[in-house]
Design an enzyme around this catalytic site. Structure first.
Site, PDB file in Angstrom:
ATOM      1  N   SER A 170       0.836  -1.194   0.000  1.00 44.02           N
ATOM      2  CA  SER A 170       0.000   0.000   0.000  1.00 44.02           C
ATOM      3  C   SER A 170       0.880   1.257   0.000  1.00 44.02           C
ATOM      4  CB  SER A 170      -0.966  -0.033   1.175  1.00 44.02           C
ATOM      5  OG  SER A 170      -1.961   0.951   1.048  1.00 44.02           O
ATOM      6  N   ASP A 225      -9.754  -4.939  -4.889  1.00 38.18           N
ATOM      7  CA  ASP A 225      -9.192  -3.713  -4.331  1.00 38.18           C
ATOM      8  C   ASP A 225      -9.857  -2.533  -5.035  1.00 38.18           C
ATOM      9  OD1 ASP A 225      -7.713  -1.657  -3.300  1.00 38.18           O
ATOM     10  OD2 ASP A 225      -5.767  -2.575  -3.672  1.00 38.18           O
ATOM     11  N   HIS A 234      -8.078  -5.041  -0.639  1.00 36.41           N
ATOM     12  CA  HIS A 234      -6.819  -4.358  -0.359  1.00 36.41           C
ATOM     13  C   HIS A 234      -6.207  -4.818   0.968  1.00 36.41           C
ATOM     14  CE1 HIS A 234      -3.955  -1.055  -0.721  1.00 36.41           C
ATOM     15  NE2 HIS A 234      -4.180  -0.770   0.552  1.00 36.41           N
TER      16      HIS A 234
END
Length: 817
Positions: A642, A744, A777
């Site tokens: 991320s 995601d 995610h």
């Protein structure tokens, strides 16, 4: 609604007669008679005490036995058996959700707690009990009291046995509850609820609706504490719907506690449904009747579901719930009826007070029983009279949020401490109840430090708010002055699920910042330590067996995610992930602590990250023994997830500058997992995003980096112009792995875009793309043992251990095809 209690996993059944006093344990079948390995106690003469269950009753009995004074030949050998490797201080599980405590504080490992004692700990589950309970004649000594058969196949003979296995709540009574309901009893349950809340908060990321809905069934102490904690965490982003079969909350609580709790619940965003029971739980679509009770709950493979709870009024005049139990009837001395060598305490025991009422299954009862059980074992071994157990109710406590609690002390009639005073008193009591002196001191220092920091922040806010402010016009929508709002509760910036900033400057991070200490991981054998890494700090990981081996190992420098505003290497999910990655890859791990926005806006995180890379590349400034003795710096890898993947990418770009890395250091690979990139212009499926999403991305990026040029800053849009593209193409690693998640929502397209743009930039190395199916995610931190997480980890490990590497070429593999 009936509730059925049973011993964990139905490890054994033990039913005692209420009339004759005879009891019968399960006996082994013929298959159990097969020879199994017999545990060898260190001393053949001293008594052997086996304690099953490491909760309050079991652990505190073991510690009580350790503290007593024994004749040298009679001090017992004590073995504690539990299916978990951690003791859990269950009354404080709620504080995990509010972020008020860290996992290590309320769930220390048995190994750590017992390291300075003679108590042996075994992580295992109980399969069968085979008691004998008879005495040896003539010699004056005792023969074996029986044997415990463990799931691992080991058999432990004992002289004395303590049953403290607790009980498990059945949640499959109501149709649909087994499929959809989340229990809240164990540490794993609490972490699971925390994970689900984060999923729901992330789903609401950047949106004002829909609101999060959480249903809590049962409003005894546990349900009330959970409702208060979750409602405080959600604030205006969601609603808690609390259901109870009785027409009041906490029916067994003292009036002072009940009144304090009701006052708090009614002041929060909580809907109370009293006098109702849940008849079934079903999944519904958004188009179904919105008048029914609908709440958010689990997501399976990141597929969000709404649940419908069917309520019906409870029977008029309902006096009690139906209880079925698998418990052990005991004598007043806590010995199991018919089995004088076996003591039962805690939730495993059915002991009645003088009025004939069963004692409650509370921590307070288990504390006191452990003290009596330890003493009575001492007395039995030393041929002294045993004491009858007498429970003394000292009072009751409940948490109602981060700074709110209620305490009623039985020895002062009518006294109830509530609010911040009750909260402070409750934490002091529980700190003093921690298992060992060493852990008590560590937790006390930690809690005192956190309290001091919170108090300092409150003082700063109070000072700031004491200065006169320029008068502002009335708000026509509310007919009140904005200055009349409380600046400590008025939201200035909502960056859910990561952070909320208030106009006073106060920062609130949902779930807090829980941490675990560096240590030896009992699951993987990985050793970790925290260390200063140049101008930054890092947590370093050494794989099992490395210290005894002459083999040189690759080095992974890892950067955690969290939107640049939250997280650290010490966060439980990150720490577990690094332990697993290091164990699987056999590499040395260096996880960088970087400063977080908005207290330290970007580029502070990048500067700390670069300090960590340089520290690792210089073998810890030439002074760290793990890197000096075991690191192969010709195999350096940068890995991140991320926001951490964005950092890893930018560190790889920096490595391309002349003289950036010392001689002999080679950056072999870059792994970006669910990378955070963006840009002014949408790419791929981003074209379907509304303008609010693009505006939110711009607003949050400027929040963490106030001096940025915007979404086309090369730091976050690495292919914005020719110069940036050339810098990326020159990253000096021979292979790059890009990982994305199928569901995601915000960042999948950017991962795919990064892969394609890097391929087209002229980068000459090997390029791989990997997609995790059916998940969202950063899913792997909350479900490390899932099939998808293991697959992702194995792909990363294969990428790191791909040795020797081929020469740079135009070869590109795309595993998503």
């Amino acid at each position: 609604m009936p509730i059925k209690l049973g011993l964990p996993s139905r490890l054994f059944r033990c039913m005692a007669s209420s009339s004759s006093g005879d009891g019968a344990f399960s006996r082994p079948t013929s298959t159990d008679e097969v020879s199994m390995p017999l545990y060898s106690w260190p001393d053949k003469q001293r008594p052997r005490v086996c304690i099953l269950g490491g909760g309050f009753g079991g652990l505190y009995t073991a510690l009580r036995l350790e503290s007593l004074v024994w004749p040298s030949d009679k001090k017992p050998q004590v073995m504690l058996v539990d299916q978990s490797d951690r003791f859990v201080f269950k009354p404080m599980l709620y504080e995990l959700l509010s972020g008020e405590v860290d996992v290590w504080e309320i769930a220390p490992s048995f190994t750590e707690l017992l390291k300075n004692t003679s108590i042996q700990f075994v992580k295992d589950s109980v399969k069968l009990l085979h008691p004998s309970d008879h005495f040896r004649s003539g010699s004056g000594g005792l023969c074996t009291g029986g044997a415990v058969h463990l799931e691992s196949g080991t058999v432990i003979e004992y002289d004395w046995l303590v049953l403290a296995l607790g009980a498990e709540a059945k949640i499959d009574i109501v149709p649909g509850s087994a499929e959809y309901a989340l229990p809240f009893v164990t540490l794993d349950d609490a972490l699971n609820v925390e994970s689900k809340l984060k999923v729901l908060e992330r789903r609401r990321f950047g949106k004002s609706s829909p609101a999060i809905g959480v249903a809590i069934v049962g409003l005894g102490y546990s349900g009330v504490e959970l409702a208060a904690t979750i409602s405080e965490r959600l604030k205006n982003t969601g609603t808690v719907k609390a259901i109870n079969v009785q027409t009041t909350i906490c029916p067994s609580a003292p009036p002072g506690n009940r009144d304090a709790a009701l006052k708090v619940l009614e002041s929060r965003n909580i809907q109370l449904f009293l006098g109702y029971l849940v008849s079934c739980i079903t999944e519904v679509s958004a188009s179904e009747d919105s008048s029914r009770m609908v709440t958010d709950t689990k997501r399976v493979n990141d597929d969000h579901k709404k649940l419908q709870l069917e309520l019906q009024p409870s029977q008029r005049g309902l006096q009690s719930q139906i209880l079925e139990a698998d418990m052990v009837e005991t004598e007043e001395t806590l010995q199991v009826k018919g089995h004088p060598r076996t003591f039962a305490i805690g939730d495993s025991a059915a002991l009645r007070d003088p009025s004939g009422k069963l004692l409650p299954a509370t921590a307070q009862v288990a504390f006191q029983q452990a003290d009596f059980a330890g003493w009575n074992l001492w007395a039995a071994i030393n041929d002294r009279p045993l004491l009858p157990f007498r429970f003394q109710n000292l009072g009751e406590m409940m948490t109602l949020g981060r700074s709110d609690a209620a305490i009623t002390a039985n020895f002062i009639e009518g006294l109830t401490l509530e609010g911040s005073l009750g909260h402070a008193a409750r934490k002091i009591v529980y700190c003093l109840r921690m298992p060992t002196d060493e852990h008590r001191v560590k937790v006390g220092i930690s809690w005192f430090t956190k309290t001091a920091v919170d108090s300092l922040a409150s003082l700063q806010n109070a000072v700031a708010n004491s200065f006169p402010r320029r008068a502002r016009p009335m708000d026509p929508a509310t007919n009140r002055s904005p200055s009349a709002m409380d600046p400590d509760s008025e939201v200035a910036f909502d960056f859910q699920p990561y952070l909320c900033q208030y106009k006073s400057g106060r920062i609130f991070r949902p779930g807090g910042e829980p941490t675990v200490p560096a240590d030896t991981d009992t699951t993987t054998g990985v050793i970790s330590k925290d260390i200063h890494a140049g101008a930054a700090r890092a947590r370093v990981y050494l794989p099992p067996g490395a210290a005894e081996s002459a083999e040189k190992l690759p080095v992974i420098v890892y950067f955690h995610g969290g939107g640049f505003v939250t997280g650290s290497p010490a966060r439980p999910g990150t720490h577990s992930y690094l332990n697993d990655l290091v164990a699987r890859s056999g590499a040395i791990g260096v996880s960088v602590y970087y400063r977080l926005a908005p207290e330290y806006p970007l580029p502070a995180a990048y500067e700390d990250a670069w300090a960590g890379v340089q520290w690792a590349a210089s073998r810890g400034d030439g002074a760290d023994p793990w890197l000096l003795d075991h690191a192969d710096m010709s195999r350096l890898f940068l890995v991140g997830c991320s926001a951490g993947a964005n950092i890893a990418h930018n560190m790889a770009v920096r490595c391309g500058a002349a003289g950036a890395l010392p001689d002999g250091v080679t950056l072999r690979g870059l792994v970006v997992v669910h990378p955070y990139f963006t840009g002014k212009e949408p790419v791929g499926a981003e074209t379907a995003f509304g303008a609010d999403i693009r505006e939110f991305m711009d607003r949050t990026w400027r929040f963490v980096f106030p001096e940025t040029s915007g979404l086309d800053d090369p730091i976050v849009n690495p292919f914005v112009d020719d110069a940036s593209r050339a810098a990326v193409a020159a990253i000096p690693c021979e292979r790059v792995l890009v990982c994305m998640a199928e569901q995601d929502f915000l960042l999948k397209e950017r991962a795919l875009w990064y892969y394609r743009e890097l391929k087209a930039s002229g980068y000459g190395g090997e390029l791989e793309l990997f997609e995790s199916k059916g998940v969202g995610h950063a899913f792997h931190f909350g479900m490390l043992d899932s099939e998808q997480a293991v697959e992702l980890q194995e792909r990363n490990v294969a990428f790191i251990n791909k040795w020797p590497s081929p020469a740079k070429s135009d070869l590109v593999t795309d595993s998503s095809k």
